[in-house]
Motif scaffolding. Structure first.
Motif, PDB file in Angstrom:
ATOM      1  N   THR A  88      59.870  27.392  55.516  1.00  0.00           N
ATOM      2  CA  THR A  88      60.926  28.067  54.777  1.00  0.00           C
ATOM      3  C   THR A  88      62.061  28.669  55.719  1.00  0.00           C
ATOM      4  O   THR A  88      61.437  29.167  56.998  1.00  0.00           O
ATOM      5  N   PRO A  89      63.111  29.117  55.409  1.00  0.00           N
ATOM      6  CA  PRO A  89      64.159  29.847  56.251  1.00  0.00           C
ATOM      7  C   PRO A  89      63.343  31.210  56.422  1.00  0.00           C
ATOM      8  O   PRO A  89      63.634  31.888  57.379  1.00  0.00           O
ATOM      9  N   GLU A  90      62.590  31.816  55.548  1.00  0.00           N
ATOM     10  CA  GLU A  90      61.979  32.863  55.914  1.00  0.00           C
ATOM     11  C   GLU A  90      60.997  33.089  57.008  1.00  0.00           C
ATOM     12  O   GLU A  90      60.808  33.842  57.924  1.00  0.00           O
ATOM     13  N   ARG A  91      60.319  31.725  57.037  1.00  0.00           N
ATOM     14  CA  ARG A  91      59.199  31.616  58.084  1.00  0.00           C
ATOM     15  C   ARG A  91      59.921  31.594  59.506  1.00  0.00           C
ATOM     16  O   ARG A  91      59.644  32.121  60.510  1.00  0.00           O
ATOM     17  N   LEU A  92      61.305  30.816  59.474  1.00  0.00           N
ATOM     18  CA  LEU A  92      62.073  30.741  60.893  1.00  0.00           C
ATOM     19  C   LEU A  92      62.467  32.349  61.257  1.00  0.00           C
ATOM     20  O   LEU A  92      62.576  32.434  62.526  1.00  0.00           O
ATOM     21  N   ALA A  93      62.898  33.006  60.210  1.00  0.00           N
ATOM     22  CA  ALA A  93      63.299  34.221  60.411  1.00  0.00           C
ATOM     23  C   ALA A  93      62.137  35.242  60.978  1.00  0.00           C
ATOM     24  O   ALA A  93      62.425  35.972  62.046  1.00  0.00           O
ATOM     25  N   TYR A  94      61.100  34.838  60.649  1.00  0.00           N
ATOM     26  CA  TYR A  94      59.808  35.569  60.809  1.00  0.00           C
ATOM     27  C   TYR A  94      59.712  35.267  62.409  1.00  0.00           C
ATOM     28  O   TYR A  94      59.311  36.300  63.240  1.00  0.00           O
ATOM     29  N   THR A  95      59.597  34.142  62.709  1.00  0.00           N
ATOM     30  CA  THR A  95      59.514  33.653  64.196  1.00  0.00           C
ATOM     31  C   THR A  95      60.559  34.450  65.155  1.00  0.00           C
ATOM     32  O   THR A  95      60.021  35.106  66.341  1.00  0.00           O
ATOM     33  N   TYR A  96      61.600  34.185  64.574  1.00  0.00           N
ATOM     34  CA  TYR A  96      62.803  34.851  65.401  1.00  0.00           C
ATOM     35  C   TYR A  96      62.578  36.141  65.855  1.00  0.00           C
ATOM     36  O   TYR A  96      62.668  36.744  66.851  1.00  0.00           O
ATOM     37  N   TRP A  97      62.364  37.095  64.553  1.00  0.00           N
ATOM     38  CA  TRP A  97      62.041  38.534  64.855  1.00  0.00           C
ATOM     39  C   TRP A  97      61.044  38.869  65.404  1.00  0.00           C
ATOM     40  O   TRP A  97      61.036  39.835  66.438  1.00  0.00           O
ATOM     41  N   LEU A  98      60.024  38.356  65.398  1.00  0.00           N
ATOM     42  CA  LEU A  98      58.835  38.427  66.021  1.00  0.00           C
ATOM     43  C   LEU A  98      58.883  38.349  67.404  1.00  0.00           C
ATOM     44  O   LEU A  98      58.509  39.049  68.280  1.00  0.00           O
ATOM     45  N   HIS A  99      59.771  37.599  67.989  1.00  0.00           N
ATOM     46  CA  HIS A  99      60.088  37.311  69.596  1.00  0.00           C
ATOM     47  C   HIS A  99      61.319  38.297  69.924  1.00  0.00           C
ATOM     48  O   HIS A  99      61.171  38.589  71.054  1.00  0.00           O
ATOM     49  N   TYR A 100      62.143  38.277  69.034  1.00  0.00           N
ATOM     50  CA  TYR A 100      63.339  39.203  69.316  1.00  0.00           C
ATOM     51  C   TYR A 100      63.096  40.454  69.823  1.00  0.00           C
ATOM     52  O   TYR A 100      63.537  41.026  70.967  1.00  0.00           O
ATOM     53  N   ALA A 101      62.087  41.233  68.997  1.00  0.00           N
ATOM     54  CA  ALA A 101      61.952  42.619  69.551  1.00  0.00           C
ATOM     55  C   ALA A 101      61.287  42.822  70.832  1.00  0.00           C
ATOM     56  O   ALA A 101      62.003  43.590  71.444  1.00  0.00           O
ATOM     57  N   GLU A 102      60.699  42.001  71.533  1.00  0.00           N
ATOM     58  CA  GLU A 102      60.171  42.191  72.813  1.00  0.00           C
ATOM     59  C   GLU A 102      60.724  41.519  73.611  1.00  0.00           C
ATOM     60  O   GLU A 102      61.123  41.882  74.906  1.00  0.00           O
ATOM     61  N   GLY A 103      61.146  40.219  73.254  1.00  0.00           N
ATOM     62  CA  GLY A 103      61.898  39.453  74.091  1.00  0.00           C
ATOM     63  C   GLY A 103      63.481  39.930  74.406  1.00  0.00           C
ATOM     64  O   GLY A 103      63.995  39.802  75.345  1.00  0.00           O
ATOM     65  N   SER A 104      64.188  40.264  73.405  1.00  0.00           N
ATOM     66  CA  SER A 104      65.622  40.772  73.472  1.00  0.00           C
ATOM     67  C   SER A 104      65.901  42.169  73.563  1.00  0.00           C
ATOM     68  O   SER A 104      66.979  42.573  74.222  1.00  0.00           O
ATOM     69  N   PHE A 105      65.316  42.813  72.625  1.00  0.00           N
ATOM     70  CA  PHE A 105      65.588  44.235  72.358  1.00  0.00           C
ATOM     71  C   PHE A 105      64.812  45.057  73.323  1.00  0.00           C
ATOM     72  O   PHE A 105      65.809  46.002  73.986  1.00  0.00           O
ATOM     73  N   MET A 106      63.569  45.061  73.643  1.00  0.00           N
ATOM     74  CA  MET A 106      62.883  46.072  74.377  1.00  0.00           C
ATOM     75  C   MET A 106      63.267  46.125  75.657  1.00  0.00           C
ATOM     76  O   MET A 106      63.162  47.137  76.449  1.00  0.00           O
ATOM     77  N   PRO A 107      63.818  45.150  76.325  1.00  0.00           N
ATOM     78  CA  PRO A 107      64.203  45.274  77.725  1.00  0.00           C
ATOM     79  C   PRO A 107      65.243  45.996  77.779  1.00  0.00           C
ATOM     80  O   PRO A 107      65.237  46.742  78.731  1.00  0.00           O
ATOM     81  N   LEU A 108      66.335  46.287  76.926  1.00  0.00           N
ATOM     82  CA  LEU A 108      67.483  47.234  76.754  1.00  0.00           C
ATOM     83  C   LEU A 108      66.689  48.644  76.813  1.00  0.00           C
ATOM     84  O   LEU A 108      67.139  49.681  77.565  1.00  0.00           O
ATOM     85  N   MET A 109      65.667  48.982  75.993  1.00  0.00           N
ATOM     86  CA  MET A 109      65.054  50.162  75.974  1.00  0.00           C
ATOM     87  C   MET A 109      64.438  50.593  77.208  1.00  0.00           C
ATOM     88  O   MET A 109      64.498  51.779  77.514  1.00  0.00           O
ATOM     89  N   ILE A 110      63.777  49.621  77.943  1.00  0.00           N
ATOM     90  CA  ILE A 110      63.116  49.893  79.316  1.00  0.00           C
ATOM     91  C   ILE A 110      64.154  50.148  80.238  1.00  0.00           C
ATOM     92  O   ILE A 110      63.952  51.387  80.950  1.00  0.00           O
ATOM     93  N   ILE A 111      65.117  49.374  80.268  1.00  0.00           N
ATOM     94  CA  ILE A 111      66.215  49.869  81.321  1.00  0.00           C
ATOM     95  C   ILE A 111      66.953  51.051  81.104  1.00  0.00           C
ATOM     96  O   ILE A 111      67.042  51.845  82.031  1.00  0.00           O
ATOM     97  N   SER A 112      66.977  51.394  79.867  1.00  0.00           N
ATOM     98  CA  SER A 112      67.461  52.731  79.433  1.00  0.00           C
ATOM     99  C   SER A 112      66.450  53.998  79.815  1.00  0.00           C
ATOM    100  O   SER A 112      66.781  55.083  80.358  1.00  0.00           O
ATOM    101  N   LEU A 113      65.328  53.756  79.879  1.00  0.00           N
ATOM    102  CA  LEU A 113      64.347  54.588  80.231  1.00  0.00           C
ATOM    103  C   LEU A 113      64.406  54.794  81.685  1.00  0.00           C
ATOM    104  O   LEU A 113      64.142  55.900  82.233  1.00  0.00           O
TER     105      LEU A 113
END
Ligand SMILES: N[C@@H](CCC(=O)N[C@@H](CS)C(=O)NCC(=O)O)C(=O)O
Length: 225
Positions: A88-113
């Protein structure tokens, strides 16, 4: 029996929330951060070679990395509530956000820290302007613009949807919660990103989220713009 190796004020808080949602039996082993460095204690190295949290043990298995832990727990213990159906499209979104959190967004928070730590570190007065200049360049040339890009994106994703993967909460929302809580201590979400602020308010009202907070002890994330 599942054991969650829980470091105070850390990403393992979301695994606590997940375990509460799943309703499985588990025990918590608590770890405190070093008061000077804020790093995890060496005992965690005995559980996993990287010595980070979260880590879980389930019988003979040891699983690290929040996304992998989430997949493991959901695949094994979820009754279909927190994982959208395959294909389902929801499953693809699930996989995306599961990876996005640590893969794309958290590195910015670490650089900020790290930038915040450089800015506030004790150093000889003549070095300070140089350090501040470098930090200002990183912020202006990369960190600020990218953080805004991501926050705008996440906020707009929640404009027409109650949860990151559609109308129902999934485990990807649990994974995303820490990313947004990290953003919250660096940005005024209430005034700038109202959908993200409302989303955080909504998850904090959930009984399983609150149970996780009660069991995990104090939970306050480090700031640093
Ligand atoms: N991507 C990893 C990151 C793990 C991580 O860096 N955890 C932090 C807690 S928020 C930690 O253990 N910090 C203490 C340290 O680095 O010593 C995950 O999502 O599990």
């Amino acid at each position: 029996m599942i054991t969650l190796h829980h470091l105070e004020n850390s990403r393992s808080q979301r695994i606590l929330w997940l375990l509460e949602e799943l309703g499985v039996e588990y025990e918590i082993r608590q770890y405190s951060r070093d008061t000077k460095t804020n790093l995890a204690p060496a005992e965690l190295l005995a559980i996993h070679p990287l010595g980070k949290a979260p880590v879980i043990t389930d019988g003979d298995l040891t699983v690290a990395e929040s996304g992998a832990i989430t997949e493991y727990l959901v695949n094994k213990y979820d009754d279909g509530r927190l994982l959208p159906a395959e294909g389902t499209p929801e499953r693809l979104a699930y996989t995306y956000w599961l990876h996005y959190a640590e893969g794309s967004f958290m590195p910015l928070m670490i650089i900020s820290l790290i930038m915040h730590r450089i800015e506030t570190a004790p150093m000889p007065f003549f070095v300070k302007p140089i350090a501040k200049g470098i930090v200002a360049k990183v912020r202006a040339g990369y960190l600020g613009t990218n953080t805004k890009l991501h926050l705008d994106y996440m906020d707009s994703e929640l404009a027409g949807s109650s949860w990151f993967c559609g109308d129902t909460m999934t485990a990807a929302d649990i994974q995303m919660s820490f990313a947004l809580e990290a953003a919250e201590v660096r940005t005024n979400l209430e005034s700038e990103y109202s959908n993200l602020a409302a989303y955080l308010k909504k998850i904090r009202a959930l009984p399983a989220y609150q149970a996780g907070i009660r069991k995990g002890g104090p939970y306050a994330l480090m700031g640093g713009k």
